[in-house]
Design a protein around this motif. Structure first.
Motif, PDB file in Angstrom:
ATOM      1  N   ARG A  17       0.833  -1.206   0.000  1.00 27.66           N
ATOM      2  CA  ARG A  17       0.000   0.000   0.000  1.00 27.66           C
ATOM      3  C   ARG A  17       0.869   1.259   0.000  1.00 27.66           C
ATOM      4  O   ARG A  17       0.621   2.193  -0.767  1.00 27.66           O
ATOM      5  CB  ARG A  17      -0.934   0.034   1.198  1.00 27.66           C
ATOM      6  CG  ARG A  17      -1.757   1.336   1.239  1.00 27.66           C
ATOM      7  CD  ARG A  17      -2.678   1.413   2.441  1.00 27.66           C
ATOM      8  NE  ARG A  17      -3.767   0.489   2.239  1.00 27.66           N
ATOM      9  CZ  ARG A  17      -4.178  -0.423   3.127  1.00 27.66           C
ATOM     10  NH1 ARG A  17      -3.572  -0.529   4.301  1.00 27.66           N
ATOM     11  NH2 ARG A  17      -5.169  -1.222   2.858  1.00 27.66           N
ATOM     12  N   ALA A  18       1.881   1.281   0.851  1.00 30.99           N
ATOM     13  CA  ALA A  18       2.750   2.461   0.946  1.00 30.99           C
ATOM     14  C   ALA A  18       3.455   2.720  -0.389  1.00 30.99           C
ATOM     15  O   ALA A  18       3.533   3.869  -0.843  1.00 30.99           O
ATOM     16  CB  ALA A  18       3.776   2.269   2.065  1.00 30.99           C
ATOM     17  N   ALA A  22       2.888   5.921  -2.709  1.00 27.56           N
ATOM     18  CA  ALA A  22       4.056   6.742  -3.028  1.00 27.56           C
ATOM     19  C   ALA A  22       4.198   6.935  -4.544  1.00 27.56           C
ATOM     20  O   ALA A  22       4.676   7.976  -4.995  1.00 27.56           O
ATOM     21  CB  ALA A  22       5.326   6.115  -2.457  1.00 27.56           C
ATOM     22  N   ALA A  23       3.746   5.936  -5.292  1.00 29.01           N
ATOM     23  CA  ALA A  23       3.794   6.028  -6.757  1.00 29.01           C
ATOM     24  C   ALA A  23       2.627   6.843  -7.310  1.00 29.01           C
ATOM     25  O   ALA A  23       2.577   7.118  -8.510  1.00 29.01           O
ATOM     26  CB  ALA A  23       3.782   4.629  -7.370  1.00 29.01           C
ATOM     27  N   GLY A  24       1.698   7.223  -6.434  1.00 30.48           N
ATOM     28  CA  GLY A  24       0.561   8.029  -6.861  1.00 30.48           C
ATOM     29  C   GLY A  24      -0.472   7.255  -7.664  1.00 30.48           C
ATOM     30  O   GLY A  24      -1.175   7.832  -8.491  1.00 30.48           O
ATOM     31  N   ILE A  25      -0.567   5.955  -7.397  1.00 28.56           N
ATOM     32  CA  ILE A  25      -1.503   5.104  -8.139  1.00 28.56           C
ATOM     33  C   ILE A  25      -2.673   4.744  -7.228  1.00 28.56           C
ATOM     34  O   ILE A  25      -2.463   4.224  -6.124  1.00 28.56           O
ATOM     35  CB  ILE A  25      -0.806   3.821  -8.636  1.00 28.56           C
ATOM     36  CG1 ILE A  25       0.395   4.174  -9.509  1.00 28.56           C
ATOM     37  CG2 ILE A  25      -1.787   2.936  -9.388  1.00 28.56           C
ATOM     38  CD1 ILE A  25       1.265   2.982  -9.888  1.00 28.56           C
ATOM     39  N   ASP A  26      -3.882   5.007  -7.687  1.00 29.18           N
ATOM     40  CA  ASP A  26      -5.048   4.660  -6.870  1.00 29.18           C
ATOM     41  C   ASP A  26      -5.291   3.148  -6.966  1.00 29.18           C
ATOM     42  O   ASP A  26      -4.830   2.490  -7.895  1.00 29.18           O
ATOM     43  CB  ASP A  26      -6.286   5.452  -7.309  1.00 29.18           C
ATOM     44  CG  ASP A  26      -6.762   5.074  -8.682  1.00 29.18           C
ATOM     45  OD1 ASP A  26      -7.461   4.049  -8.804  1.00 29.18           O
ATOM     46  OD2 ASP A  26      -6.445   5.799  -9.646  1.00 29.18           O
ATOM     47  N   PRO A  27      -6.007   2.588  -5.982  1.00 32.41           N
ATOM     48  CA  PRO A  27      -6.209   1.136  -5.939  1.00 32.41           C
ATOM     49  C   PRO A  27      -6.868   0.548  -7.187  1.00 32.41           C
ATOM     50  O   PRO A  27      -6.476  -0.527  -7.640  1.00 32.41           O
ATOM     51  CB  PRO A  27      -7.106   0.928  -4.708  1.00 32.41           C
ATOM     52  CG  PRO A  27      -6.883   2.125  -3.867  1.00 32.41           C
ATOM     53  CD  PRO A  27      -6.590   3.249  -4.812  1.00 32.41           C
ATOM     54  N   SER A  43      -7.706  -6.871  -0.193  1.00 33.48           N
ATOM     55  CA  SER A  43      -7.368  -8.019   0.659  1.00 33.48           C
ATOM     56  C   SER A  43      -5.858  -8.157   0.849  1.00 33.48           C
ATOM     57  O   SER A  43      -5.392  -8.485   1.940  1.00 33.48           O
ATOM     58  CB  SER A  43      -7.924  -9.310   0.056  1.00 33.48           C
ATOM     59  OG  SER A  43      -9.315  -9.340   0.127  1.00 33.48           O
ATOM     60  N   LEU A  44      -5.107  -7.912  -0.206  1.00 36.53           N
ATOM     61  CA  LEU A  44      -3.645  -7.971  -0.106  1.00 36.53           C
ATOM     62  C   LEU A  44      -3.125  -6.883   0.826  1.00 36.53           C
ATOM     63  O   LEU A  44      -2.319  -7.145   1.722  1.00 36.53           O
ATOM     64  CB  LEU A  44      -3.005  -7.805  -1.484  1.00 36.53           C
ATOM     65  CG  LEU A  44      -3.266  -8.892  -2.518  1.00 36.53           C
ATOM     66  CD1 LEU A  44      -2.704  -8.472  -3.870  1.00 36.53           C
ATOM     67  CD2 LEU A  44      -2.699 -10.224  -2.080  1.00 36.53           C
ATOM     68  N   GLU A  45      -3.585  -5.662   0.597  1.00 41.63           N
ATOM     69  CA  GLU A  45      -3.084  -4.527   1.377  1.00 41.63           C
ATOM     70  C   GLU A  45      -3.511  -4.586   2.836  1.00 41.63           C
ATOM     71  O   GLU A  45      -2.804  -4.078   3.706  1.00 41.63           O
ATOM     72  CB  GLU A  45      -3.543  -3.214   0.740  1.00 41.63           C
ATOM     73  CG  GLU A  45      -2.863  -2.953  -0.586  1.00 41.63           C
ATOM     74  CD  GLU A  45      -3.214  -1.622  -1.218  1.00 41.63           C
ATOM     75  OE1 GLU A  45      -2.534  -1.235  -2.178  1.00 41.63           O
ATOM     76  OE2 GLU A  45      -4.170  -0.957  -0.763  1.00 41.63           O
TER      77      GLU A  45
END
Length: 75
Positions: A17-18, A22-27, A43-45
């Motif tokens: 998630r971090a 940090a890459a500025g990518i939404d889920p 679920s992963l995050e």
């Protein structure tokens, strides 16, 4: 590396998630980029699902990181 160095499944999810944030990518975009659903990413995050080596490699390619950041030893 020892299990302590890898951390837990939850630690790996937090790193994922971090790095994504940090890459500025939404889920939703991240899910699309690695070919998974938004709920799978959640679920992963959240540490509810183990990050497989394959998914770690996909994520690392998108995030320009080392896939080992997201892999935890099987118990």
């Amino acid at each position: 590396m020892s299990t302590a160095e890898f951390g837990t499944q939850q630690d790996a999810g937090r790193r994922l998630r971090a790095d994504r944030e940090a890459a500025g990518i939404d889920p939703s975009t991240f899910a699309e980029l690695i070919g998974r659903s938004r709920s799978h990413i959640r679920s992963l995050e959240n540490g509810n699902r183990r990050i497989t080596e394959h998914v770690a490699e996909l994520a690392a390619a998108v995030l320009d990181t080392d896939p080992d950041r997201y892999i935890t030893p099987r118990r």
